[in-house]
Design a protein around this motif. Structure first.
Motif, mmCIF file in Angstrom:
data_model
loop_
_atom_site.group_PDB
_atom_site.id
_atom_site.type_symbol
_atom_site.label_atom_id
_atom_site.label_comp_id
_atom_site.label_asym_id
_atom_site.label_seq_id
_atom_site.Cartn_x
_atom_site.Cartn_y
_atom_site.Cartn_z
ATOM 1 N N ASP A 1 42.918 45.305 48.970
ATOM 2 C CA ASP A 1 44.234 45.901 49.129
ATOM 3 C C ASP A 1 45.013 45.254 50.273
ATOM 4 O OD1 ASP A 1 46.221 47.609 48.370
ATOM 5 O OD2 ASP A 1 45.589 49.204 49.739
ATOM 6 N N TYR B 1 46.242 41.959 49.020
ATOM 7 C CA TYR B 1 46.675 41.885 47.624
ATOM 8 C C TYR B 1 47.867 40.954 47.436
ATOM 9 C CZ TYR B 1 50.874 44.762 48.092
ATOM 10 O OH TYR B 1 52.101 45.225 48.415
ATOM 11 N N HIS B 2 48.709 40.809 48.447
ATOM 12 C CA HIS B 2 49.899 39.973 48.280
ATOM 13 C C HIS B 2 49.550 38.502 48.068
ATOM 14 C CE1 HIS B 2 48.837 40.291 52.502
ATOM 15 N NE2 HIS B 2 49.264 39.049 52.634
ATOM 16 N N THR C 1 49.931 47.425 36.347
ATOM 17 C CA THR C 1 49.989 48.630 37.181
ATOM 18 C C THR C 1 50.465 48.265 38.592
ATOM 19 O OG1 THR C 1 47.926 49.217 36.062
ATOM 20 C CG2 THR C 1 48.641 50.684 37.821
ATOM 21 N N GLY C 2 50.154 47.070 39.011
ATOM 22 C CA GLY C 2 50.361 46.679 40.406
ATOM 23 C C GLY C 2 49.035 46.757 41.116
ATOM 24 N N HIS D 1 48.215 46.885 44.249
ATOM 25 C CA HIS D 1 48.161 47.899 45.300
ATOM 26 C C HIS D 1 48.023 49.305 44.705
ATOM 27 C CE1 HIS D 1 48.921 50.033 48.963
ATOM 28 N NE2 HIS D 1 49.976 50.622 48.436
ATOM 29 N N GLU D 2 48.809 49.580 43.660
ATOM 30 C CA GLU D 2 48.751 50.905 43.036
ATOM 31 C C GLU D 2 47.377 51.134 42.403
ATOM 32 O OE1 GLU D 2 51.283 48.825 42.846
ATOM 33 O OE2 GLU D 2 52.738 50.018 43.976
ATOM 34 N N PHE D 3 46.887 50.108 41.742
ATOM 35 C CA PHE D 3 45.589 50.219 41.094
ATOM 36 C C PHE D 3 44.497 50.523 42.130
ATOM 37 C CE2 PHE D 3 41.537 48.325 39.903
ATOM 38 C CZ PHE D 3 41.317 48.891 38.653
ATOM 39 N N SER E 1 44.862 51.761 45.196
ATOM 40 C CA SER E 1 45.079 53.059 45.845
ATOM 41 C C SER E 1 44.495 54.173 44.985
ATOM 42 C CB SER E 1 46.569 53.331 46.046
ATOM 43 O OG SER E 1 47.129 52.327 46.849
ATOM 44 N N GLU E 2 44.730 54.048 43.672
ATOM 45 C CA GLU E 2 44.221 55.065 42.762
ATOM 46 C C GLU E 2 42.690 55.056 42.762
ATOM 47 O OE1 GLU E 2 44.517 56.030 38.047
ATOM 48 O OE2 GLU E 2 46.069 54.757 38.921
ATOM 49 N N GLU F 1 41.282 56.704 45.829
ATOM 50 C CA GLU F 1 41.391 58.157 45.702
ATOM 51 C C GLU F 1 40.281 58.713 44.800
ATOM 52 O OE1 GLU F 1 45.132 60.515 44.291
ATOM 53 O OE2 GLU F 1 45.664 59.117 45.915
#
Lengths: 489, 320
Positions: free
Chosen positions: B185, B188-189, B293-294, B296-298, B300-301, B304
């Motif tokens: 993460d 990720y960029h 999804t992205g 970062h979003e992937f 982060s999920e 969690e």
């Protein structure tokens, strides 16, 4: 100051080496100090890695310390041990009979052998237990009796520990370490093993399980937690016993049954080997502010669904005042003379004794009956004239509160200290296990040694160390004769 | 087993794993920081990004001004209040081990205890220096990695295959999955498909650093047999089961171990279902899906979801 002479367990009083120590003597002669020193460092490393430490309260830096371990073993012959063993078993039998009586019919009080007020005004007397019986009439399943030696066949009981005696892990670990460090010296003696202690303990605890218990009674060991000074011992014992090491927060009482919280829900406990004082055991019955104990555990005990080991209220049998009556207590319940002697003690509540004590203050140790840790105590030979005079006033004002004893000449054992091998004072704590099938004493115990020259204080909190205690076969006299003749050539 | 014991075993394994991860992050960061400017190094941001990868930047800011090598090293190695410092992890690991000595083998306890003692000695010798350098703290990194290696190996070799082992393994893989996800993460960029054209070879050393951090540089070449492409790094660390630190491999293990607990106790529950669902999702997600999804979003999920497994386990087994 008085120059006292002490009996040395290796050299007697300056005479020849006692035969039980012949091999130790030879070993010490032929082993250079740097080898001893290296062995000691190895031992320390082992202890630290295993984590055999004790916590020192209130010090952040060295919150865990090692108890100094002396690599020179202390030797006791099988025949000497036989005497001790009989005496220990007898004493614990009497203590159990006394507790059954005190919380039951109180015959000993009616017979006037022990004064009422010593029991009822005793802070360790537990009114909640009055009229109750312990399962199998055994109150003290585990006793640690402190013994001192002053001569060839002179053993005295210094103190009875009938509450939650500690130190047995050192007896077991010291032995393991000695076997690893000095295998040759070890093999040269025939040493009675101690390693079955925990098996005996488990049998003992299971034997006193309540009648309502499952066929395989569940035992658990209750510790006050990681920050308790004896935590290492608690975890060590639980491990060797193969039982859960529980804290108060792991336990709950429901319908007068004790349970522990497990990953599969509550599980019943039948026997609780608790290493936590009466006062903290049950906030509903004793100190309400205790967070270490379990609310309602005493109800489970009273309901007959749980055995507490040791039982509640045993402290009344092991304090200083009751100690002085032990010879009478043994005689009263067993009809025998005590095999192990008490240190002669003057009870100042008795006028003759008081008169003697007042006349001999300069050579006696005077203690408060319920004091501990050296408070409220006068050490006659070390006190100034003014201190003695002040104490005389206190004695006269409240004689009931005091006892007096001669300063003891504790035996010494060769010990490896900074300056080399030198005699240091020792005591001995053997452990007596009592279950439904009788009493057992593992041949050995914890030998504590005062590491400072001349010191009689063996407590670990004050720099005392430990030794392994070897109970060995009585030496064959002929073999010894040839051994010493070879050496003198 | 006592519920508290299960909890202690879980956290013991997590802290041991975390100590190692911190050591690895320090390793790659000092490598990156040593690169000349022309190769993407020496920007001064490397140490900051190490703090981010360990989720420790906010706490660091409270007591420090500048995120330079010396300050960050001291913070990540010796700070006893920083939950991702090696010192803190070792303290917690040992406290948890001490509480459950009876559930560990003697060797496992001694391994953790020895590492902790060693760390105290290192700290005594090194902490007084005003400047922390990579050289000075090197023994601490070795101690952390050694502890983790011993712990993992001894658990695998010596522990009975019962609930104690399973809870311990669940802790280890939960922490490992969390670490891999955070590492990805924070970088990720540089992993986006278009970065090859945008950043060009400047990012090459960032990519290899990621692979080094999880000991996967050689593995990458074995699996893909081509030069380093950022999206394949993401593929390797998210989707490849044969890569031991990939998210899917961690969940393959996690699902297996929570299932073992359920079987032994004769009951499956929300924790088992959740672990299986996360595993299934990872198995069925294509790399395209991840990028859609992205990243970062992937991630982060995922983080969690990973936390949720711990919460479900606690509910199911620790609080009953």
């Amino acid at each position: 100051m008085l120059e006292q002479s002490f009996w040395d367990e290796m050299n007697a009083s300056g005479g020849d080496v006692r035969s039980v120590y012949a091999k130790i003597d030879a070993w010490l002669r032929e082993t250079p100090p740097d080898v001893l020193s290296a062995r000691r460092s190895q031992a320390e490393l082992l202890f630290r890695r295993i984590g055999i430490t004790f916590a020192v309260y209130g010090s952040k830096d060295a919150s865990e310390r090692l108890i100094p371990f002396d690599i020179i073993p202390r030797i006791i012959s099988q025949s000497e041990w036989g005497l001790l063993e009989r005496g220990l078993v007898q004493r614990v039998k009497a203590i159990n009979a006394f507790l059954t009586d005190i919380y039951g019919a109180r015959e000993i009080l009616r017979a006037g052998v022990v004064p009422d007020d010593l029991v009822f005004r005793n802070p360790h007397f537990c009114p909640q237990m009055a009229g109750r019986r312990a399962p199998h009439d055994i109150w003290v399943h585990i006793a640690g009796i402190d013994i001192v030696r002053t001569g060839e066949n002179e053993f005295y009981v210094l103190e009875d520990n009938a509450r939650t005696p500690s130190g047995v892990s050192y007896m077991l670990e010291n032995r393991e370490v000695m076997m690893r460090l000095l295998p040759d010296l070890f093999a040269a003696h025939r040493i009675a093993p101690v390693e079955n202690y925990t098996d005996l303990l488990l049998n003992c605890l299971r034997s006193v399980a309540p009648a309502t218990a499952a066929r395989e009674p569940v035992v658990a060991l209750l510790t006050p937690g990681q920050f308790n000074s004896a935590y290492y011992e608690h975890s060590f014992l639980a491990d060797r016993l193969g039982v859960e090491l529980v804290e108060g927060s792991d336990l709950l009482v429901r319908d007068d049954v004790l349970y522990m919280r497990t990953t599969q829900g509550p599980k019943r406990i039948d026997v609780l080997y608790r290493r936590i004082d009466d006062d903290y055991l049950d906030p509903l019955a004793f100190r309400p502010d205790s967070v270490l104990g379990v609310p309602g555990v005493l109800n489970a005990y009273h309901a007959g669904n749980l055995t507490l080991s040791n039982a509640v209220g045993t402290g009344v049998a092991d304090d200083k005042a009751m100690y002085t009556y032990m010879p009478e207590i043994v005689r009263f319940y067993l009809g025998e003379e005590a095999i192990l002697k008490n240190v002669p003690t003057w009870r100042c509540r008795e006028p003759d004794a008081l008169a003697y004590v007042l006349d001999h203050l300069h050579e006696l140790v005077v203690k408060e009956v319920n004091g501990s840790g050296g408070y409220g105590m006068l050490v006659g030979p070390h006190a100034t004239r003014e201190e003695r005079a002040a104490f005389r006033e206190k004695l006269l004002a409240d004689p009931v509160n005091y006892i007096a004893q001669p300063t003891l000449s504790l035996s010494t054992c060769p010990t490896f200290v900074e300056s080399g091998v030198a005699p240091r004072h020792v005591d001995l704590r053997p452990f007596v296990l009592t279950g439904a099938n009788g009493s057992r004493v593992v041949p050995g115990g914890l030998t504590r040694v005062a590491m400072r020259e001349g010191s009689l204080v063996v407590n670990s909190s004050q720099g005392g160390g430990t030794k392994d205690t070897w109970i060995i076969e009585d030496p064959d006299m002929r073999a010894l004769a040839s051994f010493s003749s070879q050496r003198s050539v | 087993m006592l519920a508290r014991t299960a909890d202690n075993l879980y956290w013991l394994a997590r802290y041991v794993e975390r100590a190692e991860f911190t050591a690895r992050i320090i390793d790659i960061t000092s490598r990156l920081a040593a690169l000349p400017k022309a190769y993407g190094g020496a920007s001064g941001a490397e140490w900051e990004s190490a703090l981010v990868a360990l989720g420790a930047h906010e706490r660091f800011r409270k007591t420090n001004e500048v995120a330079d090598e010396s300050a960050v090293l001291r913070f990540l190695v010796f700070d006893a209040d920083n939950p991702s410092s090696i010192r803190y992890c070792m303290d917690r690991a040992r406290a948890n081990a001490r509480a459950v000595r009876t559930a560990l083998t003697a060797e496992m306890w001694q391994g953790v205890n020895s590492a902790w003692i060693e760390m105290l000695n290192i700290e005594r010798a090194v902490a007084p220096f005003e400047r922390m350098t990579r050289d000075r703290i090197d023994p601490a990194l070795d101690a952390a990695k050694g502890m983790s290696r011993d712990f993992d190996g001894l658990a695998y070799r010596n522990m009975l295959r019962n609930d104690a082992y399973w809870f311990s393994r669940v802790g280890l893989y939960t922490e490992r999955a969390d670490n891999t996800a955070r590492l990805l993460d924070v970088k990720y960029h540089v992993l986006l498909p278009e970065t090859e054209t945008v950043g060009g070879s400047l990012d090459y050393f960032q990519w290899t650093a990621i692979l080094r951090a999880v000991s996967a540089l050689t593995a990458y070449h074995w699996v893909y047999r081509e030069s380093i492409k950022p999206w394949l790094i993401a593929d390797l660390l998210i989707r490849k089961k044969e890569m031991p630190r990939s998210l899917v491999s961690c969940y393959d293990n996690l699902a297996g171990f929570v299932d073992a607990i359920g079987r032994a106790y004769g009951q499956q529950g929300p924790a088992q279902r959740h672990a299986r669902a996360v595993l299934l999702r990872l198995e069925n997600t294509s790399l395209d899906d991840v990028f859609k999804t992205g990243v970062h979003e992937f991630l982060s999920e995922f983080i969690e979801d990973n936390n949720k497994l711990g919460a479900l386990l606690a509910e199911q087994y620790l609080l009953n």
